[in-house]
Design an enzyme around this catalytic site. Structure first.
Site, short mmCIF file in Angstrom:
data_model
loop_
_atom_site.label_atom_id
_atom_site.label_comp_id
_atom_site.label_asym_id
_atom_site.label_seq_id
_atom_site.Cartn_x
_atom_site.Cartn_y
_atom_site.Cartn_z
N ARG A 315 -7.64 13.17 -43.57
CA ARG A 315 -6.50 12.25 -43.43
C ARG A 315 -6.74 10.97 -44.24
NH1 ARG A 315 -1.87 11.48 -39.57
NH2 ARG A 315 -2.35 13.57 -38.83
N GLU A 718 0.05 5.08 -33.83
CA GLU A 718 -0.93 4.75 -34.86
C GLU A 718 -0.39 3.92 -36.03
OE1 GLU A 718 -4.03 8.40 -35.00
OE2 GLU A 718 -1.94 8.96 -35.23
#
Length: 766
Positions: A315, A718
């Site tokens: 990621r 997030e």
């Protein structure tokens, strides 16, 4: 639209808000346990890398209150707590790999007795050289996956050879302790068939799976219940496996309920953190400020076992473009094995590290060009209109709003006027220097492991018209349960207080994914909606048949059910449907559409959509001491058509402060032997209330999600964490005011780091 149809969208309090503020909210350590419950503690390694030559547990067994002591040899089946394919033993098997690794398990009559006994073991080791730092592991070639992972598009080196302006450098960012207010905890109750686990976990199904493996049982023999967590932030996605397995093994061995919780020091020493990274970058632009190419080298400290490091580093690579279209890019990622805690999931899951590396590189490029950083950024955002452009991994970005969101933020924050005023201030002040910076956010939403993008739910309508729901997500303070209750209330057209939610339970909703990847409301909200819509359709069919009214003419709103010209209460309809033997219970399921991902090739569409935002932060530093303060923060964040604006704004505020803490005060320090020195609140400094900006303006972007998410909302767990990047960039701007050179401020920007950056800006050090 009437208010009752807009229940998602109302600013309603957290479902446990009153319990939280009155101290009545029950967490794992507050749960009543039977008389005779036993308490557990791990005996921990005092060596970072060693073989265990001999272990004498006699003093442990003779310690007051000790009932049993277990080692790896006593594990009846699997000795594995790993969420990854490679094993991670619950109890060490002949060797240890970091200071704090569990070696044996003490079962005692009290928590204190267990902790005291655990420290009395006599263990003989043969020490081996330990790899503790990124540089040491990189030099030794200590890697997971056998080598670096490389993704690229185009020829970055060739593109850079044509660049008019190039910036290159190296940037270090530290890790971060989760510091959830409630520590890791679990209870195991032996049943006549199997075991019941009550735990503080973001992933009850993984707990179920790992406990079943450890006991040699099927998953249906293990029930996991999770009502609420006192914070998780990713630290309870996999790190709670050890406690649950230990409790289950001890409960099986003794036939008694067993409980385990880490004291704060043990928690910080045993568990993994956010991955610290060292990033080397080279980025170039043409004379007009268009980025032509970039090269990034990611060096990540993963710790002694893989845990979730591989997807975390993936990621980071996925977000290495941050918010910018980079035609030619190469990213090389080294997942380094070290003799430290096994680093793990943390809010943003690698995204913050990848984005921060890019933002520092772009800021450096603007410095080289003598260009206002916001102008350089604006020239390189992904376009908001067709023809759309694709990321380096092949996903088309067709939902960008930064070309409109950022100008609104800059205007509302009076960025240009304040920047000019700060320049005047810095020219007139020798000791105190101020800085202001803006950073954007483009964050992908979905699990990169495609099969995890699914969720289930269970809904009941009772004969009195009350509604009970359950879903596979977990509540860690983020308001997921409240949002799901609002979804159910909207479907049935009733007030939210008519809907109650029960503890997450693997016996009610099976095969759940972790509450992570910012997907909790997206997936579980849709699953709840599907379950409630099924029941609603049955009620419509029942009324249509009884009243001779077409189903489409039946409306549910305001606690009433309108059947043609007739008006019934929802309670009456529920009661009548029950007496007519209509099923008032249903499951619901949701699978995120449009996503596919090949992590080996680094190609596909890993994200359903992107969430956007931007922050402007102003800071001041003392160039004599390095002391610094955040003076003001202005934020516009994209939550789509928000399910609950009050909760979402709270999430944005908390994420910004947590992100700023990562980049300023939160410093993890290991000594030369691999011992964590910052293992308590006395030595590890999270942001306090006094560290939040005194001027703190947060607005939500008022535009629905283009994708068909739950009522067109967007994830907000997030993405706003990365807004804190603006704090580091503002501090770097303040340091740059000390001289003409690039200050190369590292993170966390402690007082020492700020002083060093000021010196570099003046040219006092290389």
């Amino acid at each position: 639209m009437t208010t009752h149809l807009k229940i998602p969208g109302l600013s309603l309090p957290h479902d446990s808000a009153e319990l939280h503020v009155t101290g009545q909210a029950r967490y794992v350590d507050d749960m009543p346990v039977p008389a005779g419950t036993l308490h557990l503690a791990f005996g921990l390694s005092t060596e970072a890398s060693a073989t265990i030559d001999a272990i004498d547990l006699t003093p442990v067994r003779q310690s007051p209150g000790v009932v049993k002591v277990l080692t790896a040899a006593d594990m009846p089946h699997e000795n594995n707590a790993s969420p990854a394919p490679l094993p991670e033993p619950v109890l060490a098997e002949g060797e240890v790999h970091y200071i704090g690794q569990p070696i044996f398990l003490v079962v005692a009559t009290s928590h204190r007795a267990a902790r005291i006994a655990a420290r009395r073991a006599k263990i003989a080791y043969t020490s081996r050289p330990a790899l503790l730092t990124i540089d040491a592991a990189h030099e030794a070639g200590s890697l997971f996956e056998g080598g670096p992972v490389i993704w690229s598009r185009g020829d970055a080196a060739e593109a850079l050879s044509h660049a008019t302006h190039i910036a290159e450098g190296e940037f270090e960012m530290g890790g971060q302790e989760h510091f959830y207010l409630e520590g890791q905890a679990a209870i195991a109750h032996p049943l006549d068939q199997g075991v019941l686990i009550q735990c503080s976990s973001q992933h009850p199904t993984e707990i179920q799976h790992k406990v079943a493996e450890a006991l040699g049982l099927h998953m249906h023999d293990v029930r996991v219940e999770m009502r609420r967590m006192g914070g998780g932030f990713g630290g309870k996605e996999s790190q709670g496996n050890h406690l649950a397995i230990a409790c289950a093994i001890a409960a099986q061995a003794t036939g008694r309920t067993c409980k385990m919780r880490y004291d704060r020091d043990d928690d910080m020493v045993i568990t993994g953190k956010r991955h610290d990274f060292k990033i080397r970058y080279r980025i170039g632009a043409d004379a007009q400020g268009r980025i032509l190419g970039a090269e990034f080298l990611h060096l990540a400290r993963c710790g002694w076992s893989p845990d979730l490091s591989l997807p975390v580093c993936d990621r980071a690579m996925l977000h290495s473009d941050s918010s910018y279209y980079i035609p030619a890019i190469r990213i090389e990622s080294h997942r380094l094995r070290t003799n430290t805690q096994s680093n793990t999931a943390y809010r943003g899951f690698g995204g913050p590290q990848g984005m921060l590396g890019c933002e520092v590189a772009v800021e450096h490029l603007a410095h080289v060009m003598g260009l206002e950083p916001t102008d350089l950024r604006a020239r390189n955002y992904y376009p908001a209109e067709a023809p759309f452009l694709s990321t380096h991994y092949g996903q088309e970005v067709d939902d960008s709003i930064l070309d409109r969101l950022v100008p609104r933020l800059l205007e509302r924050s009076h960025y240009a006027a304040r920047k000019a005023a700060i320049a005047n201030w810095n020219a007139a002040n020798r000791t105190l220097k101020r800085g202001i910076a803006m950073s954007p956010v483009k964050f992908g939403i979905s699990f990169t492991l495609t099969h995890l993008n699914q969720a289930g739910a269970l809904a009941h309508v009772y004969a009195d018209g009350s509604v009970l729901i359950n879903h596979g997500g977990t509540e860690m303070g983020q308001g997921l349960h409240r949002k799901c209750c609002q979804v159910a209330a909207r479907v049935f057209g009733i007030e939210p207080d008519r809907v109650r939610i029960t503890a997450t339970d693997t016996s009610k909703v099976p095969n759940t994914s972790a509450t992570a990847a910012s997907s909790g409301a997206d997936m579980n909200g849709m699953a709840v909606k599907a379950a409630c819509e099924t029941i609603k359709a049955r009620l419509r069919d029942f009324l249509s048949t009884r009243e001779g009214c077409p189903p489409e003419a039946i409306r549910f709103c305001g606690g009433k059910v309108h059947v043609g010209a007739r008006e019934l209460t929802f309670d009456e309809v529920a009661h009548d449907a029950y007496t007519a033997r209509v099923s008032l219970s249903s499951t619901g399921f949701y699978a995120t559409p449009k996503i596919s991902w090949d992590r080996i090739e680094g190609r596909g569409r890993p994200f359903f959509y992107f969430a956007y935002g931007a922050a402007v932060t102003e800071v001041v530093i003392d160039t004599l001491t390095g002391e610094n303060r955040i003076l003001r923060a202005d934020i516009v964040h994209d939550a789509g058509d928000s399910l609950n604006p009050a909760i979402d704004i709270g999430q944005v505020e908390g994420a910004y402060v947590q992100g700023s803490g990562w980049l300023t005060t939160e410093e993890l320090v290991w000594d030369g032997k691999g011992r964590l020195s910052t293992h308590a609140p006395s030595t590890y400094k999270i942001p306090a209330c006094s560290d939040r900006p005194p001027v703190f303006n947060v607005d939500l972007w008022d535009e629905p999600n283009r994708e068909e998410t739950i009522y067109r909302s967007k994830a907000v767990g997030e993405p706003p964490f990365m807004l804190g990047i603006s704090t580091l960039l503002a501090l770097q701007e303040a340091c740059a005011a000390c001289g003409p050179h690039w200050p190369a401020l590292r993170a966390p920007a402690t007082a020492e780091a700020v002083l060093a950056a000021c010196a570099r800006a003046r040219g006092d050090e290389a």
